[in-house]
Design an enzyme around this catalytic site. Structure first.
Site, short mmCIF file in Angstrom:
data_model
loop_
_atom_site.label_atom_id
_atom_site.label_comp_id
_atom_site.label_asym_id
_atom_site.label_seq_id
_atom_site.Cartn_x
_atom_site.Cartn_y
_atom_site.Cartn_z
CG HIS A 144 -0.23 0.40 2.49
ND1 HIS A 144 0.33 -0.52 3.29
CD2 HIS A 144 -0.20 1.50 3.27
CE1 HIS A 144 0.95 -0.07 4.32
NE2 HIS A 144 0.61 1.24 4.35
C1 UD1 Z 1 -1.82 5.42 6.17
C2 UD1 Z 1 -0.76 5.70 6.81
C3 UD1 Z 1 0.31 4.59 6.69
C4 UD1 Z 1 -0.19 3.46 6.92
C5 UD1 Z 1 -1.53 3.05 6.41
C6 UD1 Z 1 -1.97 1.58 7.06
C7 UD1 Z 1 -0.13 8.16 6.52
C8 UD1 Z 1 0.65 9.17 5.91
N1 UD1 Z 1 -0.28 6.96 5.98
O1 UD1 Z 1 -1.80 5.19 4.71
O2 UD1 Z 1 1.53 5.11 7.26
O3 UD1 Z 1 0.95 2.57 6.71
O4 UD1 Z 1 -2.25 4.09 6.71
O5 UD1 Z 1 -3.09 1.54 6.20
O6 UD1 Z 1 -0.80 8.41 7.55
N2 UD1 Z 1 -9.12 4.77 2.14
C9 UD1 Z 1 -10.56 4.07 2.15
N3 UD1 Z 1 -11.13 3.92 3.47
C10 UD1 Z 1 -10.53 4.01 4.73
C11 UD1 Z 1 -9.27 4.77 4.57
C12 UD1 Z 1 -8.69 4.92 3.38
O7 UD1 Z 1 -11.08 3.85 1.15
O8 UD1 Z 1 -10.96 3.71 5.67
C13 UD1 Z 1 -8.79 5.12 0.81
C14 UD1 Z 1 -8.97 6.61 0.57
O9 UD1 Z 1 -9.15 6.44 -0.95
C15 UD1 Z 1 -7.54 7.30 0.82
C16 UD1 Z 1 -6.63 6.21 0.73
O10 UD1 Z 1 -7.36 5.03 0.95
O11 UD1 Z 1 -7.44 8.43 0.00
C17 UD1 Z 1 -5.32 6.28 1.61
O12 UD1 Z 1 -5.68 6.58 3.01
P1 UD1 Z 1 -4.86 7.23 3.75
O13 UD1 Z 1 -5.28 7.44 5.20
O14 UD1 Z 1 -4.64 8.80 3.24
O15 UD1 Z 1 -3.15 6.67 3.85
P2 UD1 Z 1 -2.95 5.23 3.64
O16 UD1 Z 1 -2.55 4.85 2.58
O17 UD1 Z 1 -4.11 4.19 4.08
#
Ligand code: UD1
Length: 373
Positions: free
Chosen positions: A206
Protein backbone atom coordinates in the site's frame (compact mmCIF):
# COMPACT_ATOMS: atom_id res chain seq x y z
CA UNK A 1 -5.37 19.85 34.52
CA UNK A 2 -6.94 16.44 35.23
CA UNK A 3 -5.10 13.13 35.57
CA UNK A 4 -6.67 12.03 32.29
CA UNK A 5 -4.34 10.57 29.64
CA UNK A 6 -5.53 10.49 26.03
CA UNK A 7 -4.22 8.10 23.39
CA UNK A 8 -4.83 9.27 19.84
CA UNK A 9 -5.54 6.78 17.05
CA UNK A 10 -6.37 7.40 13.42
CA UNK A 11 -5.30 4.68 11.04
CA UNK A 12 -5.30 0.90 11.00
CA UNK A 13 -1.78 0.28 12.39
CA UNK A 14 -2.55 2.48 15.43
CA UNK A 15 -5.32 0.34 16.86
CA UNK A 16 -3.22 -2.68 17.87
CA UNK A 17 -0.70 -0.37 19.52
CA UNK A 18 -3.33 1.51 21.54
CA UNK A 19 -5.18 -1.57 22.86
CA UNK A 20 -2.51 -2.85 25.32
CA UNK A 21 -1.90 0.70 26.57
CA UNK A 22 -5.59 1.15 27.28
CA UNK A 23 -5.71 -2.23 29.03
CA UNK A 24 -2.76 -1.30 31.26
CA UNK A 25 -4.39 1.98 32.34
CA UNK A 26 -7.72 0.27 33.01
CA UNK A 27 -6.04 -2.54 35.01
CA UNK A 28 -4.39 0.10 37.22
CA UNK A 29 -7.64 2.04 37.65
CA UNK A 30 -6.13 5.08 35.89
CA UNK A 31 -8.06 7.50 33.68
CA UNK A 32 -7.47 6.87 29.98
CA UNK A 33 -9.49 7.61 26.85
CA UNK A 34 -9.04 6.74 23.21
CA UNK A 35 -9.66 9.53 20.70
CA UNK A 36 -10.17 8.44 17.07
CA UNK A 37 -9.49 11.00 14.36
CA UNK A 38 -11.30 8.97 11.69
CA UNK A 39 -8.33 9.02 9.26
CA UNK A 40 -9.39 5.45 8.51
CA UNK A 41 -13.14 5.10 8.52
CA UNK A 42 -14.26 2.01 6.53
CA UNK A 43 -15.60 -0.72 8.79
CA UNK A 44 -12.89 -3.11 7.55
CA UNK A 45 -10.13 -0.55 8.19
CA UNK A 46 -11.30 0.60 11.61
CA UNK A 47 -14.37 -0.74 13.47
CA UNK A 48 -13.44 -4.39 13.06
CA UNK A 49 -10.19 -3.74 14.95
CA UNK A 50 -12.00 -2.24 17.93
CA UNK A 51 -14.25 -5.34 17.97
CA UNK A 52 -11.42 -7.86 17.49
CA UNK A 53 -9.20 -6.24 20.11
CA UNK A 54 -11.98 -5.75 22.67
CA UNK A 55 -11.38 -2.00 22.78
CA UNK A 56 -14.12 0.34 23.98
CA UNK A 57 -15.68 2.73 21.52
CA UNK A 58 -13.50 5.84 21.27
CA UNK A 59 -14.51 8.63 23.66
CA UNK A 60 -14.45 10.98 20.64
CA UNK A 61 -14.63 10.17 16.92
CA UNK A 62 -13.70 13.12 14.71
CA UNK A 63 -14.50 11.62 11.31
CA UNK A 64 -11.85 13.59 9.39
CA UNK A 65 -11.62 11.02 6.56
CA UNK A 66 -9.33 11.10 3.53
CA UNK A 67 -7.69 14.01 1.74
CA UNK A 68 -4.32 15.33 0.67
CA UNK A 69 -1.65 15.32 3.39
CA UNK A 70 -2.24 19.00 4.15
CA UNK A 71 -6.03 18.69 4.25
CA UNK A 72 -6.02 15.54 6.37
CA UNK A 73 -3.39 16.84 8.81
CA UNK A 74 -5.10 20.22 9.11
CA UNK A 75 -8.52 18.67 9.77
CA UNK A 76 -7.09 16.42 12.47
CA UNK A 77 -5.41 19.45 14.08
CA UNK A 78 -8.57 21.56 14.02
CA UNK A 79 -10.65 18.75 15.53
CA UNK A 80 -8.14 17.76 18.20
CA UNK A 81 -7.49 21.31 19.39
CA UNK A 82 -11.11 21.53 20.51
CA UNK A 83 -10.96 18.08 22.13
CA UNK A 84 -7.79 18.91 24.09
CA UNK A 85 -9.12 22.28 25.25
CA UNK A 86 -12.36 20.68 26.46
CA UNK A 87 -10.85 17.60 28.11
CA UNK A 88 -7.67 19.20 29.51
CA UNK A 89 -5.67 15.96 29.61
CA UNK A 90 -2.53 15.72 31.73
CA UNK A 91 -0.75 14.06 28.80
CA UNK A 92 -1.40 13.14 25.18
CA UNK A 93 0.02 9.82 24.01
CA UNK A 94 0.47 9.39 20.25
CA UNK A 95 1.37 6.10 18.59
CA UNK A 96 3.18 5.15 15.37
CA UNK A 97 3.86 7.44 12.42
CA UNK A 98 0.66 8.25 10.54
CA UNK A 99 -0.63 11.75 9.77
CA UNK A 100 -2.90 11.68 12.84
CA UNK A 101 0.13 10.96 15.04
CA UNK A 102 2.01 14.04 13.92
CA UNK A 103 -1.05 16.28 13.89
CA UNK A 104 -1.96 15.32 17.46
CA UNK A 105 1.58 15.85 18.73
CA UNK A 106 1.82 19.36 17.26
CA UNK A 107 -1.56 20.43 18.68
CA UNK A 108 -0.79 19.12 22.18
CA UNK A 109 2.71 20.66 22.22
CA UNK A 110 1.34 24.09 21.30
CA UNK A 111 -1.25 23.85 24.09
CA UNK A 112 1.67 23.02 26.44
CA UNK A 113 0.21 19.57 27.13
CA UNK A 114 3.00 17.00 27.57
CA UNK A 115 3.31 14.57 24.67
CA UNK A 116 4.42 10.94 24.86
CA UNK A 117 5.32 9.21 21.61
CA UNK A 118 4.91 5.44 21.60
CA UNK A 119 7.22 4.00 18.91
CA UNK A 120 9.62 6.93 19.06
CA UNK A 121 13.03 6.97 17.40
CA UNK A 122 12.46 4.82 14.31
CA UNK A 123 14.13 6.27 11.20
CA UNK A 124 14.25 5.04 7.62
CA UNK A 125 16.21 8.13 6.51
CA UNK A 126 14.01 8.04 3.43
CA UNK A 127 12.52 11.52 3.29
CA UNK A 128 10.24 10.60 0.37
CA UNK A 129 8.16 8.62 2.87
CA UNK A 130 5.43 10.74 4.49
CA UNK A 131 5.88 8.61 7.61
CA UNK A 132 9.53 9.69 7.97
CA UNK A 133 8.41 13.32 8.16
CA UNK A 134 5.73 12.32 10.68
CA UNK A 135 8.25 10.40 12.79
CA UNK A 136 10.83 13.20 12.92
CA UNK A 137 8.31 15.98 13.63
CA UNK A 138 6.48 13.94 16.27
CA UNK A 139 9.69 13.09 18.10
CA UNK A 140 10.89 16.70 17.93
CA UNK A 141 7.86 17.95 19.88
CA UNK A 142 7.47 14.98 22.24
CA UNK A 143 8.45 15.19 25.90
CA UNK A 144 8.56 11.47 26.57
CA UNK A 145 10.08 9.21 23.93
CA UNK A 146 8.92 5.61 24.35
CA UNK A 147 11.08 3.44 22.12
CA UNK A 148 10.74 -0.14 20.88
CA UNK A 149 14.43 -1.02 20.43
CA UNK A 150 18.04 0.07 20.99
CA UNK A 151 18.45 1.46 17.44
CA UNK A 152 15.62 3.90 18.18
CA UNK A 153 17.38 5.09 21.37
CA UNK A 154 20.57 5.62 19.38
CA UNK A 155 18.77 7.66 16.70
CA UNK A 156 17.26 9.95 19.32
CA UNK A 157 20.54 10.41 21.18
CA UNK A 158 22.27 11.22 17.88
CA UNK A 159 19.62 13.89 17.30
CA UNK A 160 20.55 15.45 20.63
CA UNK A 161 17.59 14.30 22.72
CA UNK A 162 18.21 14.12 26.47
CA UNK A 163 18.72 10.55 27.71
CA UNK A 164 16.25 11.05 30.58
CA UNK A 165 13.47 11.69 28.02
CA UNK A 166 14.01 8.30 26.38
CA UNK A 167 12.50 5.15 27.87
CA UNK A 168 12.86 1.83 26.08
CA UNK A 169 9.54 0.07 26.60
CA UNK A 170 9.70 -2.59 23.86
CA UNK A 171 7.28 -3.36 21.07
CA UNK A 172 3.70 -2.77 22.09
CA UNK A 173 2.25 -4.24 18.90
CA UNK A 174 3.72 -7.58 19.93
CA UNK A 175 1.66 -7.43 23.15
CA UNK A 176 -1.44 -7.60 20.98
CA UNK A 177 -0.01 -10.34 18.77
CA UNK A 178 0.88 -12.57 21.71
CA UNK A 179 -2.48 -12.02 23.38
CA UNK A 180 -4.46 -13.08 20.31
CA UNK A 181 -2.15 -15.59 18.63
CA UNK A 182 -3.74 -18.76 19.93
CA UNK A 183 -7.29 -17.71 19.05
CA UNK A 184 -6.20 -16.40 15.64
CA UNK A 185 -4.22 -19.54 14.77
CA UNK A 186 -7.23 -21.72 15.64
CA UNK A 187 -9.39 -19.82 13.12
CA UNK A 188 -7.52 -21.49 10.21
CA UNK A 189 -8.66 -18.75 7.81
CA UNK A 190 -6.58 -20.31 4.99
CA UNK A 191 -9.20 -23.08 4.69
CA UNK A 192 -11.69 -20.54 3.29
CA UNK A 193 -9.40 -20.07 0.32
CA UNK A 194 -8.70 -23.76 -0.27
CA UNK A 195 -5.11 -23.52 1.03
CA UNK A 196 -2.86 -25.64 3.23
CA UNK A 197 -0.84 -24.48 6.26
CA UNK A 198 2.58 -23.28 5.04
CA UNK A 199 1.28 -23.76 1.49
CA UNK A 200 0.82 -20.09 0.60
CA UNK A 201 2.36 -16.64 0.92
CA UNK A 202 0.64 -13.53 2.29
CA UNK A 203 1.05 -10.23 0.45
CA UNK A 204 0.28 -6.66 1.50
CA UNK A 205 1.09 -3.59 -0.56
CA UNK A 206 0.00 0.00 0.00
CA UNK A 207 3.00 2.38 0.11
CA UNK A 208 2.46 5.32 -2.26
CA UNK A 209 6.02 4.74 -3.61
CA UNK A 210 5.00 1.22 -4.70
CA UNK A 211 1.42 1.60 -5.86
CA UNK A 212 0.98 5.21 -6.98
CA UNK A 213 3.60 5.06 -9.74
CA UNK A 214 2.14 2.77 -12.46
CA UNK A 215 5.60 1.68 -13.73
CA UNK A 216 6.80 0.53 -10.29
CA UNK A 217 3.45 -1.07 -9.50
CA UNK A 218 3.46 -2.96 -12.84
CA UNK A 219 6.98 -4.30 -12.18
CA UNK A 220 5.90 -5.56 -8.78
CA UNK A 221 2.78 -7.18 -10.21
CA UNK A 222 4.88 -8.97 -12.85
CA UNK A 223 7.17 -10.42 -10.16
CA UNK A 224 4.17 -11.50 -8.11
CA UNK A 225 2.64 -13.16 -11.18
CA UNK A 226 5.77 -15.31 -11.45
CA UNK A 227 5.78 -16.20 -7.76
CA UNK A 228 2.12 -17.27 -7.76
CA UNK A 229 3.13 -19.87 -10.37
CA UNK A 230 5.08 -21.58 -7.58
CA UNK A 231 3.01 -20.88 -4.48
CA UNK A 232 -0.47 -19.40 -4.01
CA UNK A 233 -0.54 -15.78 -2.78
CA UNK A 234 -3.27 -14.39 -0.51
CA UNK A 235 -3.58 -10.64 -1.05
CA UNK A 236 -5.87 -8.63 1.25
CA UNK A 237 -5.99 -5.43 -0.75
CA UNK A 238 -5.80 -1.96 0.83
CA UNK A 239 -8.34 0.58 -0.56
CA UNK A 240 -5.51 2.76 -1.95
CA UNK A 241 -4.07 -0.23 -3.83
CA UNK A 242 -7.52 -1.36 -5.06
CA UNK A 243 -7.96 2.03 -6.74
CA UNK A 244 -4.54 1.79 -8.41
CA UNK A 245 -5.01 -1.82 -9.49
CA UNK A 246 -8.22 -1.03 -11.34
CA UNK A 247 -6.34 1.27 -13.73
CA UNK A 248 -3.10 -0.71 -14.08
CA UNK A 249 -2.34 -2.42 -17.43
CA UNK A 250 -1.17 -5.62 -15.70
CA UNK A 251 -4.38 -5.80 -13.62
CA UNK A 252 -6.38 -8.00 -16.00
CA UNK A 253 -3.76 -10.77 -15.97
CA UNK A 254 -3.15 -10.32 -12.26
CA UNK A 255 -6.83 -10.62 -11.33
CA UNK A 256 -7.25 -13.71 -13.51
CA UNK A 257 -4.14 -15.47 -12.23
CA UNK A 258 -4.98 -18.94 -10.92
CA UNK A 259 -3.09 -18.65 -7.66
CA UNK A 260 -3.77 -15.07 -6.56
CA UNK A 261 -6.48 -14.83 -3.90
CA UNK A 262 -7.46 -11.16 -4.04
CA UNK A 263 -9.51 -10.55 -0.89
CA UNK A 264 -10.95 -7.63 1.07
CA UNK A 265 -8.92 -5.99 3.89
CA UNK A 266 -9.03 -8.39 6.84
CA UNK A 267 -9.78 -7.84 10.50
CA UNK A 268 -7.00 -8.25 13.04
CA UNK A 269 -7.70 -11.87 13.97
CA UNK A 270 -8.32 -13.00 10.40
CA UNK A 271 -5.13 -11.42 9.17
CA UNK A 272 -3.05 -12.80 12.02
CA UNK A 273 -4.50 -16.23 11.30
CA UNK A 274 -3.45 -15.94 7.65
CA UNK A 275 0.07 -14.75 8.42
CA UNK A 276 0.67 -17.20 11.28
CA UNK A 277 0.12 -20.16 8.92
CA UNK A 278 1.89 -18.65 5.89
CA UNK A 279 5.10 -19.97 4.37
CA UNK A 280 6.35 -16.41 4.01
CA UNK A 281 5.21 -12.81 3.81
CA UNK A 282 5.70 -10.21 1.07
CA UNK A 283 5.03 -6.68 2.24
CA UNK A 284 5.77 -2.99 2.27
CA UNK A 285 4.13 -2.50 5.67
CA UNK A 286 6.15 -1.56 8.76
CA UNK A 287 4.11 -3.54 11.25
CA UNK A 288 4.15 -6.75 9.28
CA UNK A 289 7.96 -6.76 9.23
CA UNK A 290 7.77 -6.90 13.02
CA UNK A 291 4.91 -9.39 13.20
CA UNK A 292 6.67 -11.86 10.91
CA UNK A 293 9.82 -11.59 13.06
CA UNK A 294 7.69 -12.35 16.14
CA UNK A 295 6.12 -15.31 14.30
CA UNK A 296 9.52 -16.50 12.96
CA UNK A 297 8.23 -16.48 9.38
CA UNK A 298 10.46 -15.15 6.57
CA UNK A 299 9.48 -11.68 5.38
CA UNK A 300 10.46 -10.10 2.08
CA UNK A 301 10.13 -6.33 2.34
CA UNK A 302 9.34 -4.70 -1.00
CA UNK A 303 11.06 -1.42 -0.18
CA UNK A 304 14.60 -0.05 -0.48
CA UNK A 305 14.96 0.64 3.25
CA UNK A 306 13.36 0.08 6.63
CA UNK A 307 12.87 2.11 9.79
CA UNK A 308 12.87 -1.21 11.65
CA UNK A 309 16.45 -2.51 11.14
CA UNK A 310 16.16 -4.85 14.13
CA UNK A 311 13.83 -7.05 12.05
CA UNK A 312 16.72 -7.50 9.60
CA UNK A 313 19.58 -7.75 12.11
CA UNK A 314 17.84 -10.09 14.57
CA UNK A 315 14.66 -11.17 12.84
CA UNK A 316 13.40 -12.85 9.67
CA UNK A 317 13.21 -9.78 7.46
CA UNK A 318 15.07 -9.28 4.16
CA UNK A 319 14.93 -5.96 2.33
CA UNK A 320 14.52 -6.97 -1.30
CA UNK A 321 13.55 -3.63 -2.86
CA UNK A 322 11.36 -3.40 -5.92
CA UNK A 323 13.57 -5.05 -8.53
CA UNK A 324 11.52 -7.98 -9.92
CA UNK A 325 14.54 -10.28 -10.32
CA UNK A 326 15.60 -9.78 -6.76
CA UNK A 327 12.07 -10.44 -5.50
CA UNK A 328 11.77 -13.64 -7.57
CA UNK A 329 15.19 -14.81 -6.42
CA UNK A 330 14.44 -14.18 -2.73
CA UNK A 331 11.12 -16.04 -2.97
CA UNK A 332 12.85 -18.96 -4.74
CA UNK A 333 15.39 -19.18 -1.88
CA UNK A 334 12.58 -19.51 0.64
CA UNK A 335 10.77 -22.12 -1.46
CA UNK A 336 14.04 -24.07 -1.69
CA UNK A 337 14.08 -24.24 2.12
CA UNK A 338 16.64 -21.49 2.63
CA UNK A 339 14.32 -18.93 4.25
CA UNK A 340 15.73 -16.70 6.94
CA UNK A 341 15.17 -17.61 10.58
CA UNK A 342 15.71 -15.21 13.43
CA UNK A 343 15.32 -14.52 17.09
CA UNK A 344 12.71 -12.39 18.78
CA UNK A 345 14.25 -9.10 19.98
CA UNK A 346 14.46 -8.15 23.63
CA UNK A 347 11.33 -6.60 25.17
CA UNK A 348 9.03 -8.01 22.53
CA UNK A 349 7.51 -9.91 25.40
CA UNK A 350 3.85 -8.90 25.72
CA UNK A 351 4.50 -6.44 28.56
CA UNK A 352 5.21 -3.19 26.69
CA UNK A 353 1.73 -1.78 27.45
CA UNK A 354 2.39 -2.04 31.19
CA UNK A 355 5.85 -0.48 30.78
CA UNK A 356 4.28 2.41 28.82
CA UNK A 357 1.73 2.96 31.59
CA UNK A 358 4.53 2.95 34.19
CA UNK A 359 6.75 5.32 32.19
CA UNK A 360 3.89 7.80 31.69
CA UNK A 361 2.93 7.61 35.37
CA UNK A 362 6.53 8.19 36.46
CA UNK A 363 6.90 11.07 34.03
CA UNK A 364 3.75 12.78 35.33
CA UNK A 365 4.73 12.26 38.96
CA UNK A 366 8.16 13.85 38.56
CA UNK A 367 7.04 16.72 36.39
CA UNK A 368 6.38 19.76 38.56
CA UNK A 369 5.81 22.45 35.93
CA UNK A 370 5.83 22.90 32.16
CA UNK A 371 9.45 22.12 31.47
CA UNK A 372 11.28 22.94 28.26
CA UNK A 373 11.79 19.96 25.96
C1 UD1 B 1 -2.00 5.38 6.14
C2 UD1 B 1 -0.68 5.86 6.75
C3 UD1 B 1 0.37 4.76 6.58
C4 UD1 B 1 -0.11 3.43 7.11
C5 UD1 B 1 -1.43 3.10 6.44
C6 UD1 B 1 -2.00 1.79 6.92
C7 UD1 B 1 -0.17 8.24 6.60
C8 UD1 B 1 0.65 9.25 5.90
N1 UD1 B 1 -0.17 7.02 6.06
O1 UD1 B 1 -1.79 5.23 4.74
O2 UD1 B 1 1.53 5.15 7.30
O3 UD1 B 1 0.85 2.45 6.84
O4 UD1 B 1 -2.36 4.15 6.73
O5 UD1 B 1 -3.15 1.46 6.20
O6 UD1 B 1 -0.77 8.55 7.61
N2 UD1 B 1 -9.30 4.78 2.22
C9 UD1 B 1 -10.51 4.15 2.24
N3 UD1 B 1 -11.05 3.81 3.44
C10 UD1 B 1 -10.42 4.06 4.62
C11 UD1 B 1 -9.19 4.70 4.59
C12 UD1 B 1 -8.62 5.05 3.39
O7 UD1 B 1 -11.11 3.90 1.20
O8 UD1 B 1 -10.99 3.71 5.69
C13 UD1 B 1 -8.68 5.12 0.92
C14 UD1 B 1 -8.97 6.52 0.45
O9 UD1 B 1 -9.06 6.50 -0.94
C15 UD1 B 1 -7.72 7.28 0.85
C16 UD1 B 1 -6.64 6.22 0.67
O10 UD1 B 1 -7.27 4.99 1.04
O11 UD1 B 1 -7.52 8.41 0.09
C17 UD1 B 1 -5.42 6.44 1.50
O12 UD1 B 1 -5.75 6.60 2.89
P1 UD1 B 1 -4.78 7.47 3.84
O13 UD1 B 1 -5.29 7.42 5.24
O14 UD1 B 1 -4.57 8.82 3.23
O15 UD1 B 1 -3.40 6.73 3.74
P2 UD1 B 1 -3.00 5.18 3.73
O16 UD1 B 1 -2.46 4.85 2.40
O17 UD1 B 1 -4.09 4.33 4.28
Amino acid sequence: MTSLVLTIVGARPNFMKAAPIHDAFVAAGAEHEIIHTGQHYDEAMSKVFFDDLGMPRPAVYLGVGSGSHAVQTANVMIGLEQVFIERRPSLVNVVGDVNSTMAAAIVAAKLCIPVAHTEAGLRSRDWTMPEEVNRAVTDAVSDLLLTPSADADENLLAEGRAPERIVRVGNVMIDTLLKHLEAATALRVFERYGLEPKGYAVLTLHRPSNVDDPATFSKLLEALLDIQGKIPIVFPIHPRTRLRLDTNPVAERFKKAQNIRLIEPQGYLQFLSLSAHARFVLTDSGGLQEESTALDIPCLTLRENTERPITVDSGTNTIVGTDPDQIRQAAAEILAGRGKTGRVPELWDGKAGVRIFEAITRFLATRTRTSPR
